[in-house]
Design an enzyme around this catalytic site. Structure first.
Site, mmCIF file in Angstrom:
data_model
loop_
_atom_site.group_PDB
_atom_site.id
_atom_site.type_symbol
_atom_site.label_atom_id
_atom_site.label_comp_id
_atom_site.label_asym_id
_atom_site.label_seq_id
_atom_site.Cartn_x
_atom_site.Cartn_y
_atom_site.Cartn_z
ATOM 1 N N HIS A 162 0.833 -1.199 0.000
ATOM 2 C CA HIS A 162 0.000 0.000 0.000
ATOM 3 C C HIS A 162 0.868 1.250 0.000
ATOM 4 O O HIS A 162 2.090 1.198 0.064
ATOM 5 C CB HIS A 162 -0.997 0.000 1.172
ATOM 6 N N HIS A 190 4.965 0.022 -0.401
ATOM 7 C CA HIS A 190 5.711 -0.801 0.554
ATOM 8 C C HIS A 190 4.712 -1.806 1.103
ATOM 9 O O HIS A 190 3.515 -1.715 0.804
ATOM 10 C CB HIS A 190 6.317 0.048 1.677
ATOM 11 N N CYS A 200 5.899 6.119 4.644
ATOM 12 C CA CYS A 200 4.709 5.342 4.280
ATOM 13 C C CYS A 200 4.021 5.914 3.049
ATOM 14 O O CYS A 200 3.112 5.298 2.497
ATOM 15 C CB CYS A 200 3.718 5.282 5.442
ATOM 16 N N GLU A 243 -0.632 -3.855 12.117
ATOM 17 C CA GLU A 243 0.137 -3.585 10.894
ATOM 18 C C GLU A 243 1.606 -3.928 11.114
ATOM 19 O O GLU A 243 2.293 -4.371 10.204
ATOM 20 C CB GLU A 243 -0.022 -2.114 10.512
ATOM 21 N N ASP A 283 -4.955 -10.177 0.549
ATOM 22 C CA ASP A 283 -3.681 -10.893 0.592
ATOM 23 C C ASP A 283 -2.996 -10.893 -0.779
ATOM 24 O O ASP A 283 -3.602 -11.264 -1.787
ATOM 25 C CB ASP A 283 -3.921 -12.328 1.054
ATOM 26 N N HIS A 284 -1.724 -10.491 -0.789
ATOM 27 C CA HIS A 284 -0.934 -10.408 -2.027
ATOM 28 C C HIS A 284 -1.575 -9.489 -3.053
ATOM 29 O O HIS A 284 -1.484 -9.733 -4.268
ATOM 30 C CB HIS A 284 -0.641 -11.806 -2.592
ATOM 31 N N HIS A 287 3.259 -4.772 4.242
ATOM 32 C CA HIS A 287 3.170 -5.213 5.630
ATOM 33 C C HIS A 287 2.628 -6.626 5.675
ATOM 34 O O HIS A 287 1.859 -7.039 4.802
ATOM 35 C CB HIS A 287 2.198 -4.333 6.439
HETATM 36 NI NI NI Z 1 2.410 1.142 5.561
#
Ligand code: NI
Length: 137
Positions: A14, A39, A33, A126, A79-80, A41
């Site tokens: 995200h 990037h 961020c 997160e 997810d992914h 998580h």
């Molecule tokens: Ni982030």
């Protein structure tokens, strides 16, 4: 009243970004961020529901069914994937954990009610150091 919690994980990309602001304005608020090239998580989501114990089953709700609902309506879609671009229920939303928790609540509440329990809390971690909790309106 008994509370039960199902844990599901998802790994996603995200970027925290408000399109109303410039890149530098976003960087001031979100720091790294807001890096343009995304990037990721490894998120952990905890979904807590509550209800009375069914005398026939001894359960508030089948945990396997709860996990199936959470994966089908929420975590399989996250997810992914890229949370900013790929997720129908996050369109137009800044992809903070706060907003993911609210959106996940809206995805799940009715389906959990149909299964005989009441959605009580969504917690999203997160990182190891940060988590948010949403209890509905
Ligand atoms: Ni982030």
């Amino acid at each position: 009243m008994i509370y039960i919690t199902r844990r599901e994980c998802f790994s996603s990309a995200h970027r925290l970004f408000n399109p109303v602001l410039s890149d530098s304005g976003n960087f001031e608020i979100y720091g790294k961020c807001s890096n343009p090239n995304w990037h990721g998580h490894n998120y952990i989501m905890y979904v807590t529901v509550r209800g009375e114990v069914n005398s026939e089953t001894g359960m508030v709700m089948n945990m396997k069914l709860l996990g199936d609902i959470v994966r089908r309506l929420v975590t399989d879609k996250l997810d992914h994937h890229n949370l900013n671009t790929d997720v129908d229920f996050l369109q137009g939303v800044i992809t903070t954990s706060e907003n993911i928790a609210i959106a996940a609540w809206n995805q799940l509440a009715d389906e959990i009610k149909k299964a005989g329990a009441e959605l009580y809390k969504i917690k999203i971690a997160e990182t190891e150091n940060n988590y948010v909790e949403y209890y509905g309106n």
